[in-house]
Design a protein around this motif. Structure first.
Motif, PDB file in Angstrom:
ATOM      1  N   ASP A   1       0.879  -1.167   0.000  1.00 35.44           N
ATOM      2  CA  ASP A   1       0.000   0.000   0.000  1.00 35.44           C
ATOM      3  C   ASP A   1       0.913   1.213   0.000  1.00 35.44           C
ATOM      4  N   ASN A   2       1.085   1.827  -1.152  1.00 36.59           N
ATOM      5  CA  ASN A   2       2.033   2.929  -1.273  1.00 36.59           C
ATOM      6  C   ASN A   2       1.605   4.136  -0.437  1.00 36.59           C
ATOM      7  N   ALA A   3       0.332   4.326  -0.262  1.00 34.12           N
ATOM      8  CA  ALA A   3      -0.148   5.457   0.538  1.00 34.12           C
ATOM      9  C   ALA A   3       0.230   5.309   2.006  1.00 34.12           C
ATOM     10  N   LYS A   4       0.364   4.064   2.448  1.00 30.12           N
ATOM     11  CA  LYS A   4       0.705   3.785   3.844  1.00 30.12           C
ATOM     12  C   LYS A   4       2.157   3.377   4.018  1.00 30.12           C
ATOM     13  N   ASN A   5       2.911   3.356   2.920  1.00 25.86           N
ATOM     14  CA  ASN A   5       4.320   2.927   2.982  1.00 25.86           C
ATOM     15  C   ASN A   5       4.439   1.560   3.660  1.00 25.86           C
ATOM     16  N   THR A   6       3.567   0.663   3.295  1.00 23.30           N
ATOM     17  CA  THR A   6       3.489  -0.633   3.961  1.00 23.30           C
ATOM     18  C   THR A   6       3.525  -1.754   2.931  1.00 23.30           C
ATOM     19  N   VAL A   7       4.226  -2.816   3.289  1.00 22.37           N
ATOM     20  CA  VAL A   7       4.277  -4.017   2.465  1.00 22.37           C
ATOM     21  C   VAL A   7       3.753  -5.181   3.293  1.00 22.37           C
ATOM     22  N   TYR A   8       3.087  -6.095   2.618  1.00 22.81           N
ATOM     23  CA  TYR A   8       2.474  -7.237   3.280  1.00 22.81           C
ATOM     24  C   TYR A   8       3.001  -8.540   2.670  1.00 22.81           C
ATOM     25  N   LEU A   9       2.942  -9.592   3.461  1.00 23.36           N
ATOM     26  CA  LEU A   9       3.242 -10.923   2.955  1.00 23.36           C
ATOM     27  C   LEU A   9       2.174 -11.872   3.482  1.00 23.36           C
ATOM     28  N   GLN A  10       1.300 -12.298   2.590  1.00 22.37           N
ATOM     29  CA  GLN A  10       0.280 -13.286   2.940  1.00 22.37           C
ATOM     30  C   GLN A  10       0.873 -14.666   2.721  1.00 22.37           C
ATOM     31  N   MET A  11       0.930 -15.440   3.784  1.00 20.92           N
ATOM     32  CA  MET A  11       1.552 -16.759   3.725  1.00 20.92           C
ATOM     33  C   MET A  11       0.489 -17.824   3.987  1.00 20.92           C
ATOM     34  N   ASN A  12       0.221 -18.619   2.973  1.00 20.03           N
ATOM     35  CA  ASN A  12      -0.772 -19.690   3.080  1.00 20.03           C
ATOM     36  C   ASN A  12      -0.090 -21.049   3.000  1.00 20.03           C
ATOM     37  N   SER A  13      -0.803 -22.070   3.424  1.00 22.52           N
ATOM     38  CA  SER A  13      -0.291 -23.447   3.359  1.00 22.52           C
ATOM     39  C   SER A  13       1.119 -23.538   3.924  1.00 22.52           C
ATOM     40  N   LEU A  14       1.293 -22.988   5.095  1.00 23.29           N
ATOM     41  CA  LEU A  14       2.630 -22.929   5.698  1.00 23.29           C
ATOM     42  C   LEU A  14       3.169 -24.317   5.999  1.00 23.29           C
ATOM     43  N   LYS A  15       4.476 -24.439   5.854  1.00 26.27           N
ATOM     44  CA  LYS A  15       5.181 -25.697   6.088  1.00 26.27           C
ATOM     45  C   LYS A  15       6.226 -25.503   7.181  1.00 26.27           C
ATOM     46  N   PRO A  16       6.627 -26.566   7.846  1.00 28.90           N
ATOM     47  CA  PRO A  16       7.673 -26.421   8.867  1.00 28.90           C
ATOM     48  C   PRO A  16       8.952 -25.779   8.315  1.00 28.90           C
ATOM     49  N   GLU A  17       9.267 -26.018   7.053  1.00 26.69           N
ATOM     50  CA  GLU A  17      10.472 -25.432   6.475  1.00 26.69           C
ATOM     51  C   GLU A  17      10.347 -23.940   6.224  1.00 26.69           C
ATOM     52  N   ASP A  18       9.174 -23.361   6.447  1.00 23.89           N
ATOM     53  CA  ASP A  18       9.019 -21.912   6.372  1.00 23.89           C
ATOM     54  C   ASP A  18       9.428 -21.231   7.675  1.00 23.89           C
ATOM     55  N   THR A  19       9.725 -22.022   8.690  1.00 21.84           N
ATOM     56  CA  THR A  19      10.137 -21.466   9.980  1.00 21.84           C
ATOM     57  C   THR A  19      11.427 -20.674   9.827  1.00 21.84           C
ATOM     58  N   ALA A  20      11.399 -19.423  10.266  1.00 20.50           N
ATOM     59  CA  ALA A  20      12.542 -18.531  10.123  1.00 20.50           C
ATOM     60  C   ALA A  20      12.198 -17.182  10.745  1.00 20.50           C
ATOM     61  N   VAL A  21      13.213 -16.352  10.847  1.00 17.65           N
ATOM     62  CA  VAL A  21      12.985 -14.940  11.138  1.00 17.65           C
ATOM     63  C   VAL A  21      12.794 -14.235   9.795  1.00 17.65           C
ATOM     64  N   TYR A  22      11.696 -13.509   9.681  1.00 15.35           N
ATOM     65  CA  TYR A  22      11.366 -12.811   8.443  1.00 15.35           C
ATOM     66  C   TYR A  22      11.712 -11.338   8.590  1.00 15.35           C
ATOM     67  N   TYR A  23      12.432 -10.823   7.604  1.00 16.58           N
ATOM     68  CA  TYR A  23      12.890  -9.446   7.613  1.00 16.58           C
ATOM     69  C   TYR A  23      12.281  -8.689   6.442  1.00 16.58           C
ATOM     70  N   CYS A  24      11.904  -7.450   6.728  1.00  9.56           N
ATOM     71  CA  CYS A  24      11.402  -6.555   5.694  1.00  9.56           C
ATOM     72  C   CYS A  24      12.562  -5.685   5.199  1.00  9.56           C
ATOM     73  N   ASP A  25      12.548  -5.402   3.915  1.00 10.80           N
ATOM     74  CA  ASP A  25      13.579  -4.574   3.291  1.00 10.80           C
ATOM     75  C   ASP A  25      12.911  -3.554   2.375  1.00 10.80           C
ATOM     76  N   ALA A  26      13.452  -2.341   2.365  1.00 14.89           N
ATOM     77  CA  ALA A  26      12.912  -1.307   1.479  1.00 14.89           C
ATOM     78  C   ALA A  26      14.045  -0.466   0.921  1.00 14.89           C
TER      79      ALA A  26
END
Length: 122
Positions: free
Chosen positions: A72-97
């Motif tokens: 959402d450029n008006a809010k300077n915000t980025v999203y990540l919708q994560m579906n069907s999560l798997k154990p191998e998705d376990t991690a620390v997630y970092y945002c970058d801009a």
């Protein structure tokens, strides 16, 4: 000058969903590409998904069809919708801009959030 704050991480069972958010604030003139990276214990940080200011996206092969990045450029915000999560998705997630700030003679550069833990486990 610029702060990125992530939210939305947590513990979730395999097959369930989570939505991460990352809001940028500060002396922002313009934000170009934004992205999500992740780092699991003992592994290197890897790109999960990225999105340009115009909305073009790219994804790591491991998350294609399951994760969706949006912004959402008006809010300077980025999203990540994560579906069907798997154990191998376990991690620390970092945002970058990639940000250009409201200051003369200051080149645009990447800014990072502090990270949010995502744990996928039954």
């Amino acid at each position: 000058q610029v702060q990125l704050v992530e939210s939305g991480g947590g513990l979730v069972q395999p097959g369930r969903s989570l939505r991460l958010s990352c809001a940028a604030s500060g002396s922002i003139f313009s934000i170009y590409a934004m992205g999500w990276y992740r780092q699991a214990p003992g592994k290197q940080r890897e790109l999960v998904a990225a999105i340009t200011s115009g909305g073009s996206t790219n994804y790591a092969d491991s998350v294609k069809g399951r994760f969706t990045i949006s912004r959402d450029n008006a809010k300077n915000t980025v999203y990540l919708q994560m579906n069907s999560l798997k154990p191998e998705d376990t991690a620390v997630y970092y945002c970058d801009a990639d940000v250009e700030v409201q200051a003369m003679f200051t080149p645009r550069r990447d800014y990072w959030g502090q990270g949010t833990q995502v744990t996928v486990s039954s």
